[in-house]
Motif scaffolding. Structure first.
Motif, PDB file in Angstrom:
ATOM      1  N   PHE A 142      44.139 -30.478 124.817  1.00 17.71           N
ATOM      2  CA  PHE A 142      43.039 -31.102 125.783  1.00 17.71           C
ATOM      3  C   PHE A 142      42.436 -30.539 127.230  1.00 17.71           C
ATOM      4  CE2 PHE A 142      44.253 -34.600 122.885  1.00 17.71           C
ATOM      5  CZ  PHE A 142      43.301 -34.264 122.107  1.00 17.71           C
ATOM      6  N   ALA A 143      41.127 -30.377 127.630  1.00 18.15           N
ATOM      7  CA  ALA A 143      40.946 -30.073 128.937  1.00 18.15           C
ATOM      8  C   ALA A 143      40.355 -31.564 129.802  1.00 18.15           C
ATOM      9  CB  ALA A 143      40.746 -28.671 129.830  1.00 18.15           C
ATOM     10  N   VAL A 144      40.449 -31.424 130.465  1.00 21.86           N
ATOM     11  CA  VAL A 144      40.116 -32.301 131.513  1.00 21.86           C
ATOM     12  C   VAL A 144      39.521 -31.583 132.731  1.00 21.86           C
ATOM     13  CG1 VAL A 144      40.138 -34.606 132.808  1.00 21.86           C
ATOM     14  CG2 VAL A 144      41.874 -33.932 131.121  1.00 21.86           C
ATOM     15  N   LEU A 145      37.724 -31.755 132.868  1.00 18.93           N
ATOM     16  CA  LEU A 145      36.926 -30.997 133.306  1.00 18.93           C
ATOM     17  C   LEU A 145      36.259 -31.921 134.832  1.00 18.93           C
ATOM     18  CD1 LEU A 145      34.507 -29.285 131.252  1.00 18.93           C
ATOM     19  CD2 LEU A 145      37.173 -28.357 131.877  1.00 18.93           C
ATOM     20  N   MET A 146      36.712 -31.323 135.969  1.00 20.52           N
ATOM     21  CA  MET A 146      35.833 -32.051 137.107  1.00 20.52           C
ATOM     22  C   MET A 146      35.128 -31.345 137.391  1.00 20.52           C
ATOM     23  SD  MET A 146      38.474 -34.064 137.463  1.00 20.52           S
ATOM     24  CE  MET A 146      39.967 -34.641 136.658  1.00 20.52           C
ATOM     25  N   GLY A 147      33.427 -31.718 137.270  1.00 12.92           N
ATOM     26  CA  GLY A 147      32.447 -31.647 136.945  1.00 12.92           C
ATOM     27  C   GLY A 147      31.212 -31.510 136.191  1.00 12.92           C
ATOM     28  N   GLU A 148      30.092 -31.000 136.824  1.00 13.11           N
ATOM     29  CA  GLU A 148      29.233 -30.560 134.491  1.00 13.11           C
ATOM     30  C   GLU A 148      30.212 -29.571 134.353  1.00 13.11           C
ATOM     31  OE1 GLU A 148      27.327 -32.031 133.490  1.00 13.11           O
ATOM     32  OE2 GLU A 148      26.804 -33.853 134.877  1.00 13.11           O
ATOM     33  N   ARG A 149      29.696 -29.181 133.397  1.00 15.72           N
ATOM     34  CA  ARG A 149      29.724 -27.363 133.087  1.00 15.72           C
ATOM     35  C   ARG A 149      29.171 -27.755 131.187  1.00 15.72           C
ATOM     36  NH1 ARG A 149      33.344 -24.155 136.290  1.00 15.72           N
ATOM     37  NH2 ARG A 149      34.304 -23.378 134.324  1.00 15.72           N
ATOM     38  N   PRO A 150      29.021 -26.061 131.126  1.00 11.25           N
ATOM     39  CA  PRO A 150      28.456 -26.318 129.773  1.00 11.25           C
ATOM     40  C   PRO A 150      29.415 -26.352 128.700  1.00 11.25           C
ATOM     41  CG  PRO A 150      28.078 -24.370 130.296  1.00 11.25           C
ATOM     42  CD  PRO A 150      28.933 -24.815 131.734  1.00 11.25           C
ATOM     43  N   LEU A 151      29.157 -27.567 127.695  1.00 10.23           N
ATOM     44  CA  LEU A 151      29.747 -28.265 127.017  1.00 10.23           C
ATOM     45  C   LEU A 151      29.251 -28.543 124.844  1.00 10.23           C
ATOM     46  CD1 LEU A 151      30.103 -31.736 128.455  1.00 10.23           C
ATOM     47  CD2 LEU A 151      31.405 -30.247 128.760  1.00 10.23           C
TER      48      LEU A 151
END
Length: 297
Positions: A142-151
């Motif tokens: 799992f990765a936890v993104l801090m901010g908007e990214r293409p998903l």
């Protein structure tokens, strides 16, 4: 390439000495040398430069070392996650940036460790690009993104917590008298900003046409290190809230930006992949902590 031979190669790369590596691997030195020569022949490149007392890696050898570490780690994790149907065990690897929003995720992980003693959790730090790369390679679950990214390429859970951008400054700084920090307030102050935020031009709309008047002295990836720069009087730091280290709280303070600037926290994992029972348990428990309206994509 066989995993056994890659482990041989990594041992030699670590010790830079065939005799010591052979001793660790419990094989003879001639046998190890033969395996390494066969690996070089298979790849068609020279991996080592052999000296009198020590060997060094060539550029191709350094590249193989990095890739071999990933392959061996992935193989070990796969083996660790193969168990009988009625047992939750194995290893879970979670990559994330620094954020107070990680508390929910780590509470879930901690509960799993308490309930299932045959499990292990590995936490990897890095920015969003690094986490996505490792997730694609399979070295993260799992990765936890801090901010908007293409998903579009991922399964995702958007957490209810958000990160708030602000400025870390000395407690006795004149700006500490402000309740919030506007772009004009930063004119004349040296600033460090997040390398990821700079690459994404995250503050461009916030500071608008004042950007030429601001003094960006550099970037950071680890907030703790950047805070040490603030304490010694070198810079101010633009970062998320709730990240001031406990040992620095008497010296530093945080003020939020105005207009407010926030970032979502999103947990992602690869779709169309057979998840281990441990990974499925993590998703299930994390979802159970979320409000019913939480977005999943």
């Amino acid at each position: 390439m066989e995993l056994r031979v890659l482990r041989y190669f990594l041992a030699v790369a670590r010790y830079r000495n065939i005799t010591r590596a052979a001793h660790e691997l419990l094989i003879s030195q001639p046998a190890l040398s033969t395996q390494l020569s066969a690996l070089e022949d298979e790849l068609g490149v020279k991996l080592f430069t052999r000296g009198h007392r020590q060997i060094t890696l060539t550029s191709q050898g350094e590249y193989l070392q990095a890739r071999a570490l990933e392959m061996v780690k992935l193989a070990e994790r796969t083996v660790a996650n193969i168990h009988t149907d009625d047992i939750i065990s194995g290893e879970l690897t979670i990559g994330a940036g620094e954020s107070i929003g990680m508390q929910r995720i780590l509470d879930v992980a901690g509960g799993i460790l308490r309930d299932y003693p045959d499990t292990k959790i590995h936490l990897v730090s890095g920015d969003a690009s690094e986490m996505e790369q490792q997730l694609t390679k399979g070295t993260l679950d799992f990765a936890v993104l801090m901010g908007e990214r293409p998903l579009e390429r991922y399964n995702a859970l958007r957490l209810p917590e958000t990160n708030h951008w602000g400025v870390v400054m000395p407690t006795n700084a004149p700006l500490a008298q402000h309740a919030t920090i506007a772009p004009a307030d930063l004119i004349g102050y040296p600033l460090l900003i997040s390398a990821q935020a700079q690459a994404a031009h995250r503050f461009q709309n916030w500071w608008g046409n004042l950007e030429p008047q601001l003094t960006i002295r550099g970037t950071f990836t680890l907030t703790f290190n950047a805070q040490l720069m603030v304490r010694n009087g070198s810079t101010l730091v633009l970062t998320f809230d709730h990240l001031i280290n406990e040992s620095l709280k008497d010296d530093l303070t945080f003020r939020p930006l105005s207009p407010a600037l926030t970032e979502p926290i999103i947990v992602i994992w690869k779709p169309h992949t057979v998840q281990s029972k441990l990974a499925l348990l993590f998703i299930q428990r994390l979802q159970a902590t979320l409000p019913p309206t939480t977005e999943r994509t």
